[in-house]
Scaffold this motif. Structure first.
Motif, PDB file in Angstrom:
ATOM      1  N   ALA A 101       0.829  -1.206   0.000  1.00  0.00           N
ATOM      2  CA  ALA A 101       0.000   0.000   0.000  1.00  0.00           C
ATOM      3  C   ALA A 101       0.863   1.256   0.000  1.00  0.00           C
ATOM      4  CB  ALA A 101      -0.917  -0.007   1.226  1.00  0.00           C
ATOM      5  N   ALA A 146      -4.723  -4.396  -0.744  1.00  0.00           N
ATOM      6  CA  ALA A 146      -4.125  -3.317   0.046  1.00  0.00           C
ATOM      7  C   ALA A 146      -3.679  -2.174  -0.848  1.00  0.00           C
ATOM      8  CB  ALA A 146      -2.943  -3.862   0.851  1.00  0.00           C
ATOM      9  N   ALA A 147      -3.041  -2.511  -1.968  1.00  0.00           N
ATOM     10  CA  ALA A 147      -2.599  -1.467  -2.896  1.00  0.00           C
ATOM     11  C   ALA A 147      -3.790  -0.726  -3.488  1.00  0.00           C
ATOM     12  CB  ALA A 147      -1.751  -2.084  -3.998  1.00  0.00           C
ATOM     13  N   ASP A 149      -6.756  -0.295  -2.183  1.00  0.00           N
ATOM     14  CA  ASP A 149      -7.395   0.542  -1.169  1.00  0.00           C
ATOM     15  C   ASP A 149      -6.571   1.786  -0.845  1.00  0.00           C
ATOM     16  OD1 ASP A 149      -9.464  -1.235  -1.017  1.00  0.00           O
ATOM     17  OD2 ASP A 149      -8.810  -2.180   0.857  1.00  0.00           O
ATOM     18  N   ALA A 150      -5.238   1.705  -1.059  1.00  0.00           N
ATOM     19  CA  ALA A 150      -4.370   2.852  -0.765  1.00  0.00           C
ATOM     20  C   ALA A 150      -4.342   3.870  -1.892  1.00  0.00           C
ATOM     21  CB  ALA A 150      -2.955   2.352  -0.493  1.00  0.00           C
TER      22      ALA A 150
END
Length: 301
Positions: A101, A146-147, A149-150
């Motif tokens: 992220a 995760a990436a 969402d970031a």
């Protein structure tokens, strides 16, 4: 002066539009900012920053020894000088999902158009070497999620690379690609496919943008652009081509210089001083400097 005239947001939107156009984008790997400028001048669609090239440039093997900060710093140097969208190799995200992220946000800040994350374990290996190991599919899906969402700019392209073909087989690689799309990947990079039939099978099974890695001396065939376009691929990647050409020329030049004691016979193979100055825009810098020197403040009150 030599700098980009476009914003990262503009380049990201353009990259998305290019991928949606249905035509094949040809993407050479830059070895430094100067070569990125040459890629743009030659008329290519986009540029790439290879993890293998960045590692080699630092005198390191491609086994996950570079850091996200080192990659982002080089990326920013490249995006400063080109209006092309630039895609970067972000390896495994440099750690756990939270590291992936942070890596994505670092690459956003560096002005890139997108990145790809891969499903190898850490430390990783070159995608065309034997002995690779991939993480469980669920672990990579969390890395991708995760990436995703970031991400702050929705136009920043998140591509997932799967190295599973060489480890688990083609069907497993396709299943993984679908899972990564479900986790938030916008595009897929199937690494080390064995032949044209496998490229076709991947295209038939996966309905997002696909990248074909045309690296030299690898596991797969070097398919030409017309073939890849007929297969329905969106990007033809030439990640290490310029680095190999440059290093081959340097080695030949050093041997000649050592043997003959002069570089005179090498002159026809060199870029001229005038061409160097043209690429760097020396005249524009001179004009800019003259304008600053000639500037005077109006009379004060």
């Amino acid at each position: 002066m030599l700098h980009t005239r476009t914003t990262p947001a503009e380049r990201r939107r353009r990259f998305r539009e290019q991928l949606a156009s249905g035509r094949l984008l040809k993407m050479p790997g830059a070895i430094n900012p100067y070569s990125a400028r040459l890629i743009e001048e030659t008329g290519f669609d986009a540029a790439y920053l290879s993890g293998a090239v960045l590692a080699a440039d630092l005198g390191l093997p491609d086994i996950g020894l570079t850091t996200s900060v080192e990659i982002a710093a080089r990326a920013q140097q490249v995006t400063r000088v080109t209006d092309l969208p630039v895609l970067v190799d972000a390896d495994t995200g440099f750690g756990e999902p939270m590291n992936a992220a942070r890596t994505l946000q670092l690459m956003e800040d560096a002005g890139l158009a997108g990145l790809h994350l891969e499903d190898q374990v850490n430390p990783k290996r070159c995608g065309h070497l034997d002995g690779k190991t991939v993480v469980p599919r669920a672990d990579m899906a969390r890395r991708v999620r995760a990436a995703a969402d970031a991400r702050r700019d929705p136009d920043f392209l998140l591509m997932a690379r799967t190295d599973a073909r060489a480890v688990e087989g083609l069907d497993a690689a396709i299943d993984r690609a679908k899972a990564y799309v479900d986790a938030g990947a916008d595009a897929i990079f199937p690494e080390a496919l064995a032949d044209e039939a496998e490229f076709a099978a991947f295209r038939k099974a996966v309905d997002v943008s696909l990248l074909a890695n045309m690296t030299e001396f690898g596991k797969g065939p070097l398919l030409d652009a017309a073939t890849l376009e007929d297969l329905g691929y969106n990007i033809a990647l030439y990640p290490v081509t310029l680095f190999r050409l440059a290093m081959g020329a340097i080695e030949d030049g050093l041997r000649t210089l050592a043997a003959r004691g002069t570089q005179e016979s090498l002159l026809p193979r060199m870029q001229t001083r005038s061409r160097l100055y043209e690429v760097l825009g020396y005249a524009d810098y001179a004009t800019f400097d003259a304008g600053v020197l000639d500037f005077t403040l109006p009379p004060g009150d």
